[in-house]
Design a protein around this motif. Structure first.
Motif, PDB file in Angstrom:
ATOM      1  N   ARG A  48       6.225  -4.526  -3.101  1.00  0.00           N
ATOM      2  CA  ARG A  48       6.456  -4.991  -4.461  1.00  0.00           C
ATOM      3  C   ARG A  48       5.187  -5.278  -5.256  1.00  0.00           C
ATOM      4  NH1 ARG A  48      10.854  -3.416  -4.485  1.00  0.00           N
ATOM      5  NH2 ARG A  48      12.766  -4.377  -3.765  1.00  0.00           N
ATOM      6  N   THR A  49       4.032  -5.002  -4.686  1.00  0.00           N
ATOM      7  CA  THR A  49       2.832  -5.326  -5.461  1.00  0.00           C
ATOM      8  C   THR A  49       1.998  -4.078  -5.719  1.00  0.00           C
ATOM      9  OG1 THR A  49       1.395  -5.716  -3.577  1.00  0.00           O
ATOM     10  CG2 THR A  49       2.697  -7.588  -4.333  1.00  0.00           C
ATOM     11  N   ARG A  50       1.135  -4.193  -6.706  1.00  0.00           N
ATOM     12  CA  ARG A  50       0.213  -3.120  -7.056  1.00  0.00           C
ATOM     13  C   ARG A  50      -0.656  -2.745  -5.884  1.00  0.00           C
ATOM     14  NH1 ARG A  50      -2.076  -4.888 -12.853  1.00  0.00           N
ATOM     15  NH2 ARG A  50      -3.943  -5.273 -11.632  1.00  0.00           N
ATOM     16  N   TYR A 102       1.146  -0.840  -3.305  1.00  0.00           N
ATOM     17  CA  TYR A 102       1.306   0.541  -3.775  1.00  0.00           C
ATOM     18  C   TYR A 102       0.026   1.328  -3.528  1.00  0.00           C
ATOM     19  CZ  TYR A 102       1.713   4.385  -7.107  1.00  0.00           C
ATOM     20  OH  TYR A 102       1.726   5.615  -7.692  1.00  0.00           O
ATOM     21  N   GLU A 103      -1.099   0.709  -3.826  1.00  0.00           N
ATOM     22  CA  GLU A 103      -2.376   1.406  -3.597  1.00  0.00           C
ATOM     23  C   GLU A 103      -2.551   1.741  -2.115  1.00  0.00           C
ATOM     24  OE1 GLU A 103      -5.747  -0.562  -5.290  1.00  0.00           O
ATOM     25  OE2 GLU A 103      -5.077  -0.201  -7.346  1.00  0.00           O
ATOM     26  N   THR A 161      -0.178   2.253   0.035  1.00  0.00           N
ATOM     27  CA  THR A 161       0.740   3.340   0.375  1.00  0.00           C
ATOM     28  C   THR A 161       0.186   4.680  -0.101  1.00  0.00           C
ATOM     29  OG1 THR A 161       2.487   1.742   0.002  1.00  0.00           O
ATOM     30  CG2 THR A 161       3.146   4.012   0.299  1.00  0.00           C
ATOM     31  N   TYR A 216       0.764   2.512 -13.006  1.00  0.00           N
ATOM     32  CA  TYR A 216       1.194   1.389 -12.176  1.00  0.00           C
ATOM     33  C   TYR A 216       0.457   0.093 -12.474  1.00  0.00           C
ATOM     34  CZ  TYR A 216      -2.926   1.589  -9.146  1.00  0.00           C
ATOM     35  OH  TYR A 216      -4.207   1.537  -8.666  1.00  0.00           O
ATOM     36  N   PRO A 239       0.377  -9.124 -10.478  1.00  0.00           N
ATOM     37  CA  PRO A 239       0.142  -8.292  -9.297  1.00  0.00           C
ATOM     38  C   PRO A 239       1.407  -7.581  -8.824  1.00  0.00           C
ATOM     39  CG  PRO A 239       0.269 -10.584  -8.677  1.00  0.00           C
ATOM     40  CD  PRO A 239       0.378 -10.553 -10.171  1.00  0.00           C
ATOM     41  N   PHE A 240       2.549  -7.892  -9.407  1.00  0.00           N
ATOM     42  CA  PHE A 240       3.804  -7.338  -8.907  1.00  0.00           C
ATOM     43  C   PHE A 240       4.227  -6.104  -9.683  1.00  0.00           C
ATOM     44  CE2 PHE A 240       3.864 -11.716  -7.508  1.00  0.00           C
ATOM     45  CZ  PHE A 240       4.203 -11.555  -6.177  1.00  0.00           C
ATOM     46  N   LEU A 241       5.044  -5.300  -9.024  1.00  0.00           N
ATOM     47  CA  LEU A 241       5.572  -4.093  -9.656  1.00  0.00           C
ATOM     48  C   LEU A 241       7.061  -4.297  -9.928  1.00  0.00           C
ATOM     49  CD1 LEU A 241       3.971  -1.367  -7.362  1.00  0.00           C
ATOM     50  CD2 LEU A 241       3.261  -2.009  -9.661  1.00  0.00           C
TER      51      LEU A 241
END
Lengths: 381, 538
Positions: free
Chosen positions: A240-242, A245-246, A248, B387, B396-398
């Motif tokens: 759930r965080t930026r 994601y990076e 991944t 993103y 910091p959350f998506l």
């Protein structure tokens, strides 16, 4: 005339070697297969393990029953399984974070030791009297930080080398394991040796305050809670965080990460720090929850079993919690065999290996299928 | 291996074409061949016959099924149905070895040569020799003879790494000749050659046909096909449209068969050119130099300007600095000297993300591996640029809801064919992957678009759609730098075309005035000024 030379190698790309068996990727493994295949794999492993046990002159059913009761049969036995699960869970999570980024940190064992060494140093020599007097709730956070710092610094070495110089982290992290273990050996035989230890290699016992609180009369300690919290936090961070994601994306392709402007070198170092910190926390929990002193042979290879835990848990924090519990049960149950049936404790690692073998094989079959044909099914441009 | 295995090129015999024309001997026949890969039909009941003594061109757009059909002939794939005859006999080929045994050899686009071996050693690789002894001298003599007989100009003792791409291709041909191939299949052999090298290859192939070889020539370039072939078979969407005599075929007719409509519509029409005014210079590149991955000079003082609403094409044979140019502009590769200015602001060697945010979109050369992650789902690939921005990122959350909405909007507006946003990217076709990438890169209405081979390996439909998108971006006012090896694509989309050779700009011509000869000469390293001087003197 034409002497029929074998020309397959020359006339076509490597991937087309005439007819034969080959693996073909299945694009979407079915949900049913993903549930049924692992269960069938474990059953198959138990059957093969049973044959080996039978060959060793024992009744496999008796052995399996003994193992099951030895691991989960009573409240005490269940608690011992949970005790073993704790370091596996924490190191498994640490390894999984790195693996998600395709960083092959196999140095959890060394990072575990460094965590324990830092904690021992602080507990024996670094705690001011006032802090000790304030009791466990003041001391424990300090030790948690010390343990995580030790593991993180140890992992930072391969991390920085990989991130900024491109040095293969598999080799460096593995080799640092031996350095860490020997460092701890030297400490317990040398400068930190317990002066009243009757010659046993180990440090003095910690003052009472750094002991982790335990659950009732069992040996289950606060480390389990650390592991469960870490699993939950990791799940949220990765999904759930930026930053997750990076990680991944970088794990999928470092080139793509650079294309998107992600700071890959920095992320590599951070992931290694987190990975090492979790292993260091495992070392901290083990030493403050169970041993209460740094002993020789502190870890029976938790950092290596962690790789299996991470892999079988599919690098998913919740999967890792379940797998850590089951593998711990296998280990505790295996020890039970020694006591109740007088069998070699080697049966447990044998079963562990068989199960891993079948699970990975089954995993291959859910994602690939075996076909027989003349050439590859992929069209080429 | 006996001497008899090598064909006699018949240096002393009169060429066969001077004989009274006998009934042509069937060299190969593929009858009713079908081949599918998963749900994709690559060949649909294709019947194709080629004779000894002819150059037979197989043409069609990317994805028309040419390579698949010829790979079946070369023993790489087995057809799902249909019959294969070689020299009049039914052949069941199980491997490329089976094919070469029957005299069929294929030269692939990617050569199968070992760089650190000599020509002779490469030819000998995999041959069944007698025991352990290698009779290098004998093979070398035979190769020398073949080289002379066909004017290949290859020294059998040379190492592959010393040879140019064109020479390596001739080594591949020589190897097949040595093994006794009488039917030669060449898969887009000129794609890697300069026009001049291509001419000499065509001469060689003509000579071989006149000596009774059957040469099958895969291409999608009409001019060269008309120059080389006796007969031409057109494939479209995996089916044969027609087989025609080259002598009576016209360019327009072939183009119509290949594309299924008139080619004229592909060129920027007069209206589009005149009614549309380009604006100010948006991207200015001044005396840029940069190194390649081997730290050798790749760009040696490149200066270019692209205006708003203008598409500047970059032509050139692969490996002349195109990749490095795109990477320096987008911040993926540092410049050694010179500058890149965006709206007169220096962005040279800035962080890739800063450059992207300043309005530079990048459609990279390798879709998967640079622009997209094959193992992740569509959503993860869709938000690669966005993103860190609201509403997808909240601190910091998506936000998974915002990610879903954004991905769906890209899929919808660019007609990406997929089972959904959680499908794995790798499971999409090349064209749909590229559409998603382009959708993502153009989502922010960029000022500058750097597009590298945007339609390479993409099917016809997607290729059309991508061209339409790039035309629309030009009209919107984007400054586009289009790097392509496909002259047709450059002529169809560009206002001006610059040619890059060994890291230098050889010249820039208006697409309307561009002719293949001038571009070809520049691609081979002649500067525009030199060409003009020579023509002026003539």
């Amino acid at each position: 005339m034409s002497g029929a030379p074998a020309t397959g190698r020359l006339s076509g790309p490597d991937r087309a070697r005439g007819s034969g068996w080959r693996l073909e990727r299945v694009s979407n493994p079915s949900t049913v297969a993903q549930i049924v295949v692992p269960i069938a794999s474990i059953v198959a492993a138990l059957v093969l393990g049973g044959l080996i046990i039978f060959g060793a002159g024992e009744n496999p059913l008796t052995v399996y029953r003994e193992m099951a009761t030895g691991a989960f049969g009573s409240q005490y036995q269940l608690s011992e399984t949970i005790v073993k699960m704790t370091p596996l869970l924490l190191t498994g999570l640490g390894v999984a974070v790195a693996f998600r980024m395709q960083l092959w940190n196999i140095g959890a064992e060394g990072q575990f030791y460094l965590g324990a060494i830092f904690v021992t140093g602080v507990a024996l020599f670094g705690l001011p009297g006032a802090l000790l007097a304030a009791g466990p709730w003041a001391v424990i956070p300090v030790l948690v930080l010390a343990g995580m710092l030790g593991g993180a610094l140890w992992a930072a070495i391969p991390g920085v080398l990989r991130g900024y110089l491109g040095v293969n982290e598999t080799i460096t992290s593995l080799m640092l394991n031996y350095v860490a273990i020997l460092l701890s050996e030297w400490l317990v035989h040398g400068p930190w040796k317990n002066p009243v230890g009757y010659g046993f290699p180990g440090t003095e016992f910690f003052p009472a305050a750094p002991f982790l609180p335990t659950w009732g009369t069992t040996r289950v300690h606060l480390g389990l809670f650390f592991g469960l919290i870490a699993g939950l936090v990791l799940f949220v961070v990765l999904r759930r965080t930026r930053w997750g994601y990076e990680i991944t994306v970088t794990g999928g392709s470092e080139r793509v990460a650079r294309y998107a402007g992600m700071a890959t070198a920095r992320n590599i170092v951070i992931v290694m720090l987190v990975s090492g910190a979790l292993a260091g926390l495992a070392g901290m929990a083990e030493i403050t929850g169970i041993g209460h002193s740094l002993q020789r042979g502190l870890s029976p290879g938790y950092g290596y079993t962690a790789i299996i835990v991470a892999w079988l848990g599919r690098l998913n924090p919740f999967g890792i919690i379940v797998v850590a519990f089951l593998l711990a049960g296998l280990l505790v149950g295996g020890e039970q065999l020694q006591l109740s049936l007088g069998l070699s404790s080697a049966i447990a690692p044998m079963l562990q290996g068989t199960i891993l073998f079948f699970l990975l094989g089954g995993d291959l079959l859910t994602r690939y299928r075996i076909v027989r044909r003349a050439a590859t099914p992929e069209p080429f441009a | 291996m006996s001497e008899a295995r090598a064909p006699s090129p018949g240096g002393n015999e009169p060429a066969r074409s001077s004989d009274p024309m006998p009934a042509p001997a069937e060299a190969v026949a593929l009858v009713d061949i079908s081949k599918r890969f998963g749900s994709v039909v690559a060949n649909d009941r294709v019947t194709f016959v080629a004779y000894s003594g002819e150059v037979h061109a197989l043409i069609g757009e990317n994805g028309a099924g040419k390579s698949t059909l010829m790979s079946i002939l070369a023993g790489m794939y087995r057809p799902d149905s249909g019959v294969l005859r070689i020299g009049g006999k039914v052949a069941d080929l199980r491997s490329p070895a089976d094919a070469i045994e029957r005299g069929v050899g294929m030269v692939y686009q990617h050569f199968m040569l070992i760089e650190s071996f000599t020509v002779t050693e490469n030819v000998m690789l995999g041959l069944a020799g007698e025991g352990f002894r290698l009779d290098t001298a004998h093979v070398e003599a035979e190769l020398r003879r073949l080289s002379d007989a066909y004017g290949l100009g290859i020294d059998p003792g040379a190492y592959i790494w010393q040879l140019s791409v064109g020479e390596q291709q001739r080594v591949e041909i020589m190897r097949l000749l040595y093994r006794g191939a009488r039917i030669l299949v060449l898969d887009e052999p000129t794609a890697v050659l300069t026009p001049q090298e291509a001419d000499s290859l065509i001469a060689t192939l003509r000579q071989m046909a006149s000596e009774g070889f059957c040469v099958i020539f895969i291409s999608h370039k009409l001019d060269e096909v008309l120059a080389v072939a006796d007969r031409i078979t057109v494939l479209r969407h995996g089916a044969v449209i027609d087989t025609v005599d080259a002598a009576s075929a016209s360019r327009q007719e072939l183009a119509r068969m290949m594309v299924g409509r008139d080619l004229a519509s592909a060129l920027l029409d007069e209206d589009e050119l005149t009614s549309h005014r380009t604006g100010d210079v948006v991207l200015a590149i001044n005396a840029l130099t940069a190194a390649n991955d081997k730290r050798l000079p790749a760009l040696q003082g490149v200066s270019l300007e692209v205006r708003a609403g203008e598409t500047l094409g970059i032509a050139g044979v692969a490996g002349n600095g195109q990749r490095e140019l795109a990477e320096v502009i987008t911040g993926l590769r540092p410049a050694r000297s010179g500058s890149v200015m965006l709206d007169w602001r220096d962005i040279t060697s800035e962080h890739p993300r800063a450059i992207a945010r300043a309005g530079v979109a990048h459609i990279p050369e390798d879709r998967i591996g640079t622009g997209l992650v094959g193992s992740l789902d569509l959503s993860s690939n869709a938000v690669l640029r966005a993103y860190r921005q609201r509403p997808i990122s909240k601190g910091p959350f998506l936000s998974s809801r915002a990610i879903a909405r954004f991905t769906d909007s890209l899929i919808g507006s660019y007609d990406v064919k997929t089972s959904g946003r959680s499908a794995r990217l790798r499971d999409l076709s090349g064209g749909n992957q590229q559409k998603l990438l382009i959708a993502r890169e153009l989502a922010g209405e960029p000022k500058v678009i750097v597009a590298v081979h945007p339609t390479r390996g993409v099917d016809v439909g997607a290729s059309e759609a991508i061209h339409d998108v790039l035309r629309a971006q030009r009209l919107r006012g984007a400054a586009t730098l289009l790097i392509s090896e496909d002259l047709g694509e450059l002529l169809a989309l560009c206002d001006r075309i610059a040619v890059l050779y060994e890291g230098r700009v050889m010249g820039i011509v208006a697409a309307r005035d561009a002719d293949a000869e001038t571009l070809g000469l520049m691609m081979a390293g002649t500067s525009a000024g030199h060409i003009a001087a020579v023509r002026g003197a003539a």
